[in-house]
Scaffold this motif. Structure first.
Motif, mmCIF file in Angstrom:
data_model
loop_
_atom_site.group_PDB
_atom_site.id
_atom_site.type_symbol
_atom_site.label_atom_id
_atom_site.label_comp_id
_atom_site.label_asym_id
_atom_site.label_seq_id
_atom_site.Cartn_x
_atom_site.Cartn_y
_atom_site.Cartn_z
ATOM 1 N N ILE A 82 54.947 -20.146 21.812
ATOM 2 C CA ILE A 82 55.399 -18.803 21.468
ATOM 3 C C ILE A 82 55.013 -18.504 20.024
ATOM 4 C CG2 ILE A 82 57.445 -17.341 21.201
ATOM 5 C CD1 ILE A 82 58.734 -19.176 23.396
ATOM 6 N N GLY A 83 54.260 -17.430 19.829
ATOM 7 C CA GLY A 83 53.861 -16.994 18.502
ATOM 8 C C GLY A 83 54.882 -16.022 17.946
ATOM 9 N N ILE A 84 55.209 -16.183 16.663
ATOM 10 C CA ILE A 84 56.242 -15.375 16.020
ATOM 11 C C ILE A 84 55.713 -14.875 14.675
ATOM 12 C CG2 ILE A 84 58.568 -15.403 15.049
ATOM 13 C CD1 ILE A 84 59.131 -17.748 16.988
ATOM 14 N N THR A 85 55.860 -13.581 14.429
ATOM 15 C CA THR A 85 55.489 -12.992 13.146
ATOM 16 C C THR A 85 56.266 -11.698 12.963
ATOM 17 O OG1 THR A 85 53.617 -12.395 11.720
ATOM 18 C CG2 THR A 85 53.518 -11.649 14.024
ATOM 19 N N HIS A 86 56.253 -11.169 11.745
ATOM 20 C CA HIS A 86 56.908 -9.877 11.529
ATOM 21 C C HIS A 86 55.961 -8.734 11.888
ATOM 22 C CE1 HIS A 86 59.674 -6.911 10.120
ATOM 23 N NE2 HIS A 86 58.833 -6.473 9.191
ATOM 24 N N GLY A 87 54.727 -8.809 11.395
ATOM 25 C CA GLY A 87 53.748 -7.789 11.747
ATOM 26 C C GLY A 87 53.364 -6.857 10.624
ATOM 27 N N HIS A 88 53.912 -7.075 9.431
ATOM 28 C CA HIS A 88 53.570 -6.191 8.316
ATOM 29 C C HIS A 88 52.185 -6.546 7.772
ATOM 30 C CE1 HIS A 88 55.392 -9.736 6.482
ATOM 31 N NE2 HIS A 88 54.783 -9.417 5.357
ATOM 32 N N GLY A 89 51.632 -5.632 7.010
ATOM 33 C CA GLY A 89 50.314 -5.838 6.408
ATOM 34 C C GLY A 89 49.629 -4.512 6.191
ATOM 35 N N LYS A 90 48.405 -4.581 5.772
ATOM 36 C CA LYS A 90 47.636 -3.368 5.498
ATOM 37 C C LYS A 90 46.555 -3.188 6.558
ATOM 38 C CE LYS A 90 48.393 -3.241 0.551
ATOM 39 N NZ LYS A 90 49.600 -2.531 0.566
ATOM 40 N N GLY A 91 46.243 -1.946 6.821
ATOM 41 C CA GLY A 91 45.186 -1.631 7.777
ATOM 42 C C GLY A 91 45.608 -1.939 9.194
ATOM 43 N N LYS A 92 45.003 -1.299 10.153
ATOM 44 C CA LYS A 92 45.281 -1.483 11.572
ATOM 45 C C LYS A 92 46.726 -1.101 11.907
ATOM 46 C CE LYS A 92 42.032 -5.331 11.945
ATOM 47 N NZ LYS A 92 41.868 -6.722 12.350
ATOM 48 N N THR A 93 47.036 -1.110 13.172
ATOM 49 C CA THR A 93 48.408 -0.892 13.607
ATOM 50 C C THR A 93 49.144 -2.221 13.595
ATOM 51 O OG1 THR A 93 47.934 -1.310 15.944
ATOM 52 C CG2 THR A 93 47.654 0.974 15.161
ATOM 53 N N THR A 94 50.449 -2.171 13.694
ATOM 54 C CA THR A 94 51.230 -3.411 13.760
ATOM 55 C C THR A 94 50.747 -4.265 14.926
ATOM 56 O OG1 THR A 94 53.150 -2.285 12.818
ATOM 57 C CG2 THR A 94 53.560 -4.362 13.971
ATOM 58 N N GLU A 95 50.573 -3.653 16.073
ATOM 59 C CA GLU A 95 50.120 -4.383 17.255
ATOM 60 C C GLU A 95 48.751 -5.036 17.020
ATOM 61 O OE1 GLU A 95 49.056 -3.201 21.827
ATOM 62 O OE2 GLU A 95 50.715 -2.119 20.870
ATOM 63 N N GLN A 96 47.824 -4.315 16.430
ATOM 64 C CA GLN A 96 46.496 -4.873 16.152
ATOM 65 C C GLN A 96 46.580 -6.037 15.168
ATOM 66 O OE1 GLN A 96 44.733 -1.196 14.810
ATOM 67 N NE2 GLN A 96 43.670 -0.864 16.762
ATOM 68 N N ARG A 97 47.455 -5.922 14.176
ATOM 69 C CA ARG A 97 47.608 -7.005 13.196
ATOM 70 C C ARG A 97 48.129 -8.281 13.849
ATOM 71 N NH1 ARG A 97 49.334 -2.747 9.818
ATOM 72 N NH2 ARG A 97 51.513 -3.178 10.283
ATOM 73 N N VAL A 98 49.119 -8.159 14.734
ATOM 74 C CA VAL A 98 49.686 -9.377 15.328
ATOM 75 C C VAL A 98 48.711 -10.006 16.319
ATOM 76 C CG1 VAL A 98 52.052 -8.642 14.919
ATOM 77 C CG2 VAL A 98 51.048 -8.236 17.146
ATOM 78 N N ILE A 99 47.961 -9.202 17.023
ATOM 79 C CA ILE A 99 46.935 -9.747 17.921
ATOM 80 C C ILE A 99 45.920 -10.539 17.101
ATOM 81 C CG2 ILE A 99 44.988 -9.130 19.407
ATOM 82 C CD1 ILE A 99 46.799 -6.772 20.428
ATOM 83 N N ALA A 100 45.469 -9.967 15.998
ATOM 84 C CA ALA A 100 44.499 -10.653 15.141
ATOM 85 C C ALA A 100 45.089 -11.924 14.533
ATOM 86 C CB ALA A 100 44.020 -9.711 14.037
ATOM 87 N N GLN A 101 46.365 -11.875 14.178
ATOM 88 C CA GLN A 101 47.006 -13.028 13.544
ATOM 89 C C GLN A 101 47.043 -14.244 14.474
ATOM 90 O OE1 GLN A 101 50.868 -12.015 11.977
ATOM 91 N NE2 GLN A 101 50.817 -13.678 10.505
#
Length: 166
Positions: A82-101
């Motif tokens: 199970i992957g866990i993150t908050h999702g904050h950051g710059k650029g992209k949407t939250t969903e795109q950031r977590v997928i990339a992470q």
């Protein structure tokens, strides 16, 4: 395992205490996962009075959370990753950031917060799940959190709990 998933509690600014419907579910939890933006250590202390707590820090958390938690975590639970993150950051949407992470991680499910927007969908064979917020629904019609049932060699079962405060 009965796992309760919360995010974006933003306490005490958005609420002085956890909602009763959430506290009732916490009483039966084997584990509590907080996905960041706890805001103060008081939230952590209250949650751990119910069950063991793990999680990640968010973009508004005090130093205690940054020192005690990471911004990303992979949990191995009963043969599931199970992957866990908050999702904050710059650029992209939250969903795109977590997928990339978690792009290079072998996880079945990605749990994230930040947007306060409840989400439950499949993306490229993975489940993406945002529990929303039990204390700060923003433009959503209901407050929410998540429940995850983890059983060895069985599919993960995850759902939202939606509610209105009384």
């Amino acid at each position: 395992m009965n796992v309760i998933i919360v995010s974006d509690t933003h306490m005490p600014r958005m609420a002085k205490q956890l909602p009763e419907v959430l506290r009732n579910e916490l009483r039966g939890a084997d584990l509590i996962i907080h996905l960041g933006d706890w805001k103060t250590k008081q939230v952590y202390e209250e949650l751990k009075s119910f069950a063991p707590v793990t999680g990640v820090y968010g973009n508004v958390d005090e130093a205690f959370f940054i020192e005690q938690f990471n911004d990303k975590l992979v949990l191995d639970m009963e043969s599931h990753r199970i992957g866990i993150t908050h999702g904050h950051g710059k650029g992209k949407t939250t969903e795109q950031r977590v997928i990339a992470q978690f792009e290079n991680e072998d996880v079945e499910i990605i749990l994230f917060g930040h947007s306060h927007f409840p989400l439950h969908k499949e993306y490229e064979g993975r489940i993406l799940f945002n529990p929303g917020s039990p204390t700060d629904k923003r433009k959503q019609s209901h407050y929410s959190f998540g429940k995850l049932s983890v059983v060895r060699n069985q599919p993960l079962c995850i759902e939202h709990v939606f509610f209105l405060k009384k």
